[in-house]
Design a protein around this motif. Structure first.
Motif, PDB file in Angstrom:
ATOM      1  N   UNK A  50       0.665  -1.230   0.006  1.00 55.53           N
ATOM      2  CA  UNK A  50      -0.033  -0.386   0.259  1.00 55.53           C
ATOM      3  C   UNK A  50       0.978   1.263   0.051  1.00 55.53           C
ATOM      4  N   UNK A  51      -0.171   2.410  -0.618  1.00 55.25           N
ATOM      5  CA  UNK A  51       1.215   3.521  -1.390  1.00 55.25           C
ATOM      6  C   UNK A  51      -0.146   4.567  -0.595  1.00 55.25           C
ATOM      7  N   UNK A  52       0.533   5.056   0.345  1.00 60.11           N
ATOM      8  CA  UNK A  52      -0.552   6.570   0.664  1.00 60.11           C
ATOM      9  C   UNK A  52       0.615   7.503   0.358  1.00 60.11           C
ATOM     10  N   UNK A  53      -0.300   8.796   0.346  1.00 54.70           N
ATOM     11  CA  UNK A  53       0.098   9.968   0.475  1.00 54.70           C
ATOM     12  C   UNK A  53      -0.424  10.759   1.319  1.00 54.70           C
ATOM     13  N   UNK A  54       0.216  12.057   1.562  1.00 58.37           N
ATOM     14  CA  UNK A  54       0.219  13.114   2.040  1.00 58.37           C
ATOM     15  C   UNK A  54      -1.339  13.338   2.880  1.00 58.37           C
ATOM     16  N   UNK A  55      -1.794  13.335   3.935  1.00 54.79           N
ATOM     17  CA  UNK A  55      -2.639  13.968   4.630  1.00 54.79           C
ATOM     18  C   UNK A  55      -3.140  15.250   5.039  1.00 54.79           C
ATOM     19  N   UNK A  56      -4.246  15.725   4.053  1.00 52.63           N
ATOM     20  CA  UNK A  56      -4.939  16.911   4.447  1.00 52.63           C
ATOM     21  C   UNK A  56      -5.239  17.705   5.429  1.00 52.63           C
ATOM     22  N   UNK A  57      -5.007  18.655   5.292  1.00 51.46           N
ATOM     23  CA  UNK A  57      -4.898  19.626   6.493  1.00 51.46           C
ATOM     24  C   UNK A  57      -5.488  19.210   7.388  1.00 51.46           C
ATOM     25  N   UNK A  58      -6.479  18.872   7.410  1.00 55.28           N
ATOM     26  CA  UNK A  58      -7.794  18.076   8.247  1.00 55.28           C
ATOM     27  C   UNK A  58      -7.646  17.181   8.890  1.00 55.28           C
ATOM     28  N   UNK A  59      -6.690  16.647   8.231  1.00 56.42           N
ATOM     29  CA  UNK A  59      -6.606  15.108   8.729  1.00 56.42           C
ATOM     30  C   UNK A  59      -6.995  14.647   8.767  1.00 56.42           C
TER      31      UNK A  59
END
Length: 155
Positions: A50-59
């Motif tokens: 699994x590859x996960x990107x950066x989380x949005x500002x609100x998480x």
């Protein structure tokens, strides 16, 4: 694909009575960079990369790509993982129209129980069960990639 989820601490083990399924998970990380994490997971006789990107500002939201891989390949790839293998039991519990995934950690993270509810959109709501505690969505110390580096026992 976008993943939208809320994350909570769990107050008691009452959720176990409501669980319709549970299974063991072993996972390691080939990369724990906050911009992109690469996770290796074995669940029973199945394995996933699994590859996960950066989380949005609100998480709440981030890119997630997952591919099923051969279990033998996954076992070999564990040798390349960063230190800090995560082991846990995952319980599935129906919460309204959603399925709550509750992880009871073992090993260096023993004592930590975290619930995640994956939503269809950020504005989705649900009735919070009594065993669900403080929301920790967006708090990176509860990300599995971080727990592999700074386990719960060290807090």
């Amino acid at each position: 694909m976008q993943e939208i989820e809320r994350k909570y601490l769990v107050l008691s083990e009452d959720f176990k009575k409501e669980s319709f399924k549970n299974f063991s998970i072993k996972q390691g990380f080939l990369n724990t960079d906050p911009e992109r994490t690469v996770r290796l997971r074995i669940t029973g006789d199945q394995a996933f990369l699994t590859i996960k990107g950066k989380t949005s500002k609100n998480g709440l939201t981030r890119f997630e790509w997952e591919k099923k891989i051969d279990k033998k390949d996954a076992e070999a790839l564990f040798d390349l993982c960063e230190p800090g293998i995560i082991e846990k039991t995952r319980y599935l519990v129906k919460v309204g129209d959603f399925v709550c995934e509750i992880d009871e950690f073992r090993g260096e993270n023993k004592g930590l129980i975290v619930a995640e509810i994956e939503l269809k959109k950020e504005t989705d709501t649900f009735k919070k069960p009594g065993w669900l505690g403080e929301e920790v969505t967006g708090d990176i110390k509860y990300y599995n990639s971080q727990l592999s580096q700074n386990p719960y026992k060290n807090w």
